[in-house]
Design a protein around this motif. Structure first.
Motif, mmCIF file in Angstrom:
data_model
loop_
_atom_site.group_PDB
_atom_site.id
_atom_site.type_symbol
_atom_site.label_atom_id
_atom_site.label_comp_id
_atom_site.label_asym_id
_atom_site.label_seq_id
_atom_site.Cartn_x
_atom_site.Cartn_y
_atom_site.Cartn_z
ATOM 1 N N VAL A 164 0.864 -1.172 0.000
ATOM 2 C CA VAL A 164 0.000 0.000 0.000
ATOM 3 C C VAL A 164 0.891 1.208 0.000
ATOM 4 O O VAL A 164 1.735 1.345 0.857
ATOM 5 C CB VAL A 164 -0.894 0.012 1.253
ATOM 6 C CG1 VAL A 164 -1.738 1.269 1.280
ATOM 7 C CG2 VAL A 164 -1.759 -1.221 1.272
ATOM 8 N N ILE A 165 0.733 2.113 -0.963
ATOM 9 C CA ILE A 165 1.671 3.206 -1.107
ATOM 10 C C ILE A 165 0.985 4.543 -1.202
ATOM 11 O O ILE A 165 -0.142 4.623 -1.592
ATOM 12 C CB ILE A 165 2.580 2.992 -2.328
ATOM 13 C CG1 ILE A 165 1.785 2.408 -3.444
ATOM 14 C CG2 ILE A 165 3.736 2.121 -1.972
ATOM 15 C CD1 ILE A 165 2.580 1.928 -4.615
ATOM 16 N N LEU A 166 1.736 5.640 -0.863
ATOM 17 C CA LEU A 166 1.214 7.003 -0.702
ATOM 18 C C LEU A 166 0.923 7.768 -1.937
ATOM 19 O O LEU A 166 0.192 7.362 -2.752
ATOM 20 C CB LEU A 166 2.188 7.785 0.134
ATOM 21 C CG LEU A 166 2.271 9.244 -0.190
ATOM 22 C CD1 LEU A 166 1.209 10.075 0.444
ATOM 23 C CD2 LEU A 166 3.521 9.816 0.209
ATOM 24 N N PHE A 167 1.579 8.878 -1.963
ATOM 25 C CA PHE A 167 1.288 9.972 -2.824
ATOM 26 C C PHE A 167 1.270 9.555 -4.254
ATOM 27 O O PHE A 167 2.195 9.270 -4.837
ATOM 28 C CB PHE A 167 2.330 11.026 -2.667
ATOM 29 C CG PHE A 167 2.099 11.876 -1.502
ATOM 30 C CD1 PHE A 167 0.903 11.873 -0.846
ATOM 31 C CD2 PHE A 167 3.105 12.695 -1.065
ATOM 32 C CE1 PHE A 167 0.700 12.690 0.210
ATOM 33 C CE2 PHE A 167 2.891 13.500 -0.012
ATOM 34 C CZ PHE A 167 1.701 13.493 0.622
ATOM 35 N N VAL A 184 -1.909 18.031 5.589
ATOM 36 C CA VAL A 184 -2.224 17.028 4.570
ATOM 37 C C VAL A 184 -3.744 16.890 4.477
ATOM 38 O O VAL A 184 -4.422 16.683 5.482
ATOM 39 C CB VAL A 184 -1.582 15.676 4.905
ATOM 40 C CG1 VAL A 184 -1.943 14.640 3.854
ATOM 41 C CG2 VAL A 184 -0.075 15.822 5.022
ATOM 42 N N VAL A 185 -4.277 17.007 3.272
ATOM 43 C CA VAL A 185 -5.711 16.883 3.042
ATOM 44 C C VAL A 185 -5.970 15.630 2.220
ATOM 45 O O VAL A 185 -5.370 15.442 1.153
ATOM 46 C CB VAL A 185 -6.277 18.115 2.313
ATOM 47 C CG1 VAL A 185 -7.774 17.940 2.029
ATOM 48 C CG2 VAL A 185 -6.043 19.379 3.141
ATOM 49 N N LEU A 205 3.095 8.456 5.994
ATOM 50 C CA LEU A 205 3.025 9.900 5.901
ATOM 51 C C LEU A 205 4.391 10.515 6.170
ATOM 52 O O LEU A 205 4.989 10.281 7.211
ATOM 53 C CB LEU A 205 2.014 10.435 6.918
ATOM 54 C CG LEU A 205 1.645 11.913 6.789
ATOM 55 C CD1 LEU A 205 0.889 12.153 5.496
ATOM 56 C CD2 LEU A 205 0.814 12.357 7.980
ATOM 57 N N PRO A 206 4.914 11.295 5.235
ATOM 58 C CA PRO A 206 6.207 11.948 5.471
ATOM 59 C C PRO A 206 6.115 12.980 6.588
ATOM 60 O O PRO A 206 5.078 13.627 6.770
ATOM 61 C CB PRO A 206 6.506 12.629 4.130
ATOM 62 C CG PRO A 206 5.665 11.917 3.128
ATOM 63 C CD PRO A 206 4.430 11.533 3.866
ATOM 64 N N LYS A 207 7.214 13.147 7.309
ATOM 65 C CA LYS A 207 7.287 14.165 8.366
ATOM 66 C C LYS A 207 8.186 15.316 7.962
ATOM 67 O O LYS A 207 7.811 16.489 8.114
ATOM 68 C CB LYS A 207 7.796 13.552 9.673
ATOM 69 C CG LYS A 207 6.852 12.570 10.320
ATOM 70 C CD LYS A 207 7.228 12.309 11.777
ATOM 71 C CE LYS A 207 8.654 11.799 11.929
ATOM 72 N NZ LYS A 207 8.974 11.465 13.331
ATOM 73 N N THR A 208 9.389 15.026 7.472
ATOM 74 C CA THR A 208 10.328 16.091 7.117
ATOM 75 C C THR A 208 11.046 15.754 5.818
ATOM 76 O O THR A 208 11.146 14.589 5.414
ATOM 77 C CB THR A 208 11.397 16.304 8.211
ATOM 78 O OG1 THR A 208 12.196 15.116 8.328
ATOM 79 C CG2 THR A 208 10.765 16.636 9.555
ATOM 80 N N ILE A 209 11.554 16.794 5.195
ATOM 81 C CA ILE A 209 12.397 16.653 4.013
ATOM 82 C C ILE A 209 13.554 17.632 4.158
ATOM 83 O O ILE A 209 13.357 18.793 4.540
ATOM 84 C CB ILE A 209 11.610 16.921 2.709
ATOM 85 C CG1 ILE A 209 12.541 16.876 1.499
ATOM 86 C CG2 ILE A 209 10.864 18.241 2.773
ATOM 87 C CD1 ILE A 209 11.814 16.999 0.160
ATOM 88 N N ALA A 210 14.772 17.157 3.905
ATOM 89 C CA ALA A 210 15.966 18.003 3.992
ATOM 90 C C ALA A 210 16.622 18.075 2.629
ATOM 91 O O ALA A 210 16.822 17.044 1.971
ATOM 92 C CB ALA A 210 16.947 17.445 5.020
ATOM 93 N N ALA A 253 1.370 6.198 10.653
ATOM 94 C CA ALA A 253 0.391 6.744 9.710
ATOM 95 C C ALA A 253 0.608 6.192 8.306
ATOM 96 O O ALA A 253 1.157 6.869 7.433
ATOM 97 C CB ALA A 253 0.463 8.272 9.701
ATOM 98 N N PRO A 254 0.215 4.924 8.068
ATOM 99 C CA PRO A 254 0.301 4.403 6.698
ATOM 100 C C PRO A 254 -0.664 5.164 5.794
ATOM 101 O O PRO A 254 -1.739 5.588 6.231
ATOM 102 C CB PRO A 254 -0.109 2.933 6.859
ATOM 103 C CG PRO A 254 -0.910 2.898 8.115
ATOM 104 C CD PRO A 254 -0.351 3.957 9.011
#
Length: 287
Positions: free
Chosen positions: A6-9, A246-247, A225-230, A189-190
């Protein structure tokens, strides 16, 4: 029947509808998605006061869900670029609709994933074209892409961007040694698939990969669910951003914010990403 993570965006795998062939089970192709990205818009601003559009991408798809036209706009370009998309065998060609100049060729494997791509105009001196080769593991997951550019130098400049994932398949890092993008996730949070803003068109030699991800040909989608990006380039970290607001509607991620730090003088810098999708008629909407 293999299990499908099961995958996100957004946008799911295959541009050319990779199908399992009972005569060639060793191909181990991922199942194609029913839902694909049709638009990705980003705006930038301070404390949710918009400064205007940053990048707009619209993908027009045919009845078979394959892209047939792309309309892209980046603030720095000044005008939208509209490209027609045609197919010949295992090759996709992107051609400027106004000038008929070819922008990109991409060649696909039996699973509908890119084997290689050539971007014909990076916009940088002596870096035309940029040629990319894609590498996969036995599960057909992208593990790296090798870019060759600046062919005025014998052999050109060759950089391999590694795709480092966690045990769930989330991308933890994209790095070619000088450019690095790193992610953290909320493992409680999958999420279902949706497009994530991994790549940026400010890296011209990654332009083909940036676009093929939006077309649904490359799987960089998170499972949580991603939390941070650097963002880091040349050893300098530009910022660490958090993913917020996130909506989700009808199981689809339709918008989220990249929030960059807090500047006492100017407030919070925000990139807002909005997404839309097209699902094949009569299909349940699998991503």
């Amino acid at each position: 029947m293999k299990q499908i993570p099961v995958i996100l965006f957004l946008a799911c795998l295959s541009l050319l509808a990779c199908k399992k062939n009972p005569h060639f089970p060793q191909q181990n192709c991922p199942d194609p998605a029913d839902c694909q990205l049709t638009a990705l818009h980003t705006t930038v601003g301070l404390s949710r006061v918009s400064e205007g559009p940053e990048y707009n991408s619209e993908i027009f798809r045919g009845s078979d869900n394959r892209p047939v036209k792309h309309r892209g706009y980046l603030t720095g370009w000044g005008v939208p670029y509209v490209s027609n998309i045609t197919y010949s065998g295992n090759r996709l060609t992107l051609t400027d609709s106004a000038t008929a100049i070819k922008r990109m060729d991409a060649w696909f494997n039996a699973c509908g994933q890119p084997d290689s791509a050539t971007w014909y105009n990076t916009g940088l001196p002596n870096e035309i074209p940029a040629r990319t080769r894609y590498k996969y593991n036995s599960s057909k997951k992208l593990t790296s892409f090798v870019v060759t550019y600046n062919e005025s130098i014998p052999g050109g400049v060759v950089k391999e961007a590694q795709v480092i994932r966690d045990a769930h398949g989330n991308v933890l890092k994209l790095t070619d040694g000088s450019s690095v993008t790193e992610w953290t996730y909320n493992y409680n949070a999958p999420i279902k698939p949706a497009q994530i803003y991994y790549l940026t068109s400010s890296q011209p030699t990654w332009s083909a990969t940036f676009l093929l991800e939006q077309f649904g040909s490359i799987d960089l989608k998170p499972r949580h669910l991603p939390k941070t990006i650097a963002w880091n380039m040349g050893g300098y970290q530009f910022a660490t951003e958090s993913i917020a607001n996130v909506v989700i509607s009808s199981g689809k991620v339709i918008s989220y914010d990249h929030r960059t730090g807090s500047d006492p003088a100017s407030g919070v810098h925000i990139r807002t990403v909005t997404l839309s999708y097209q699902c094949r008629s009569g299909h349940p909407g699998k991503f």
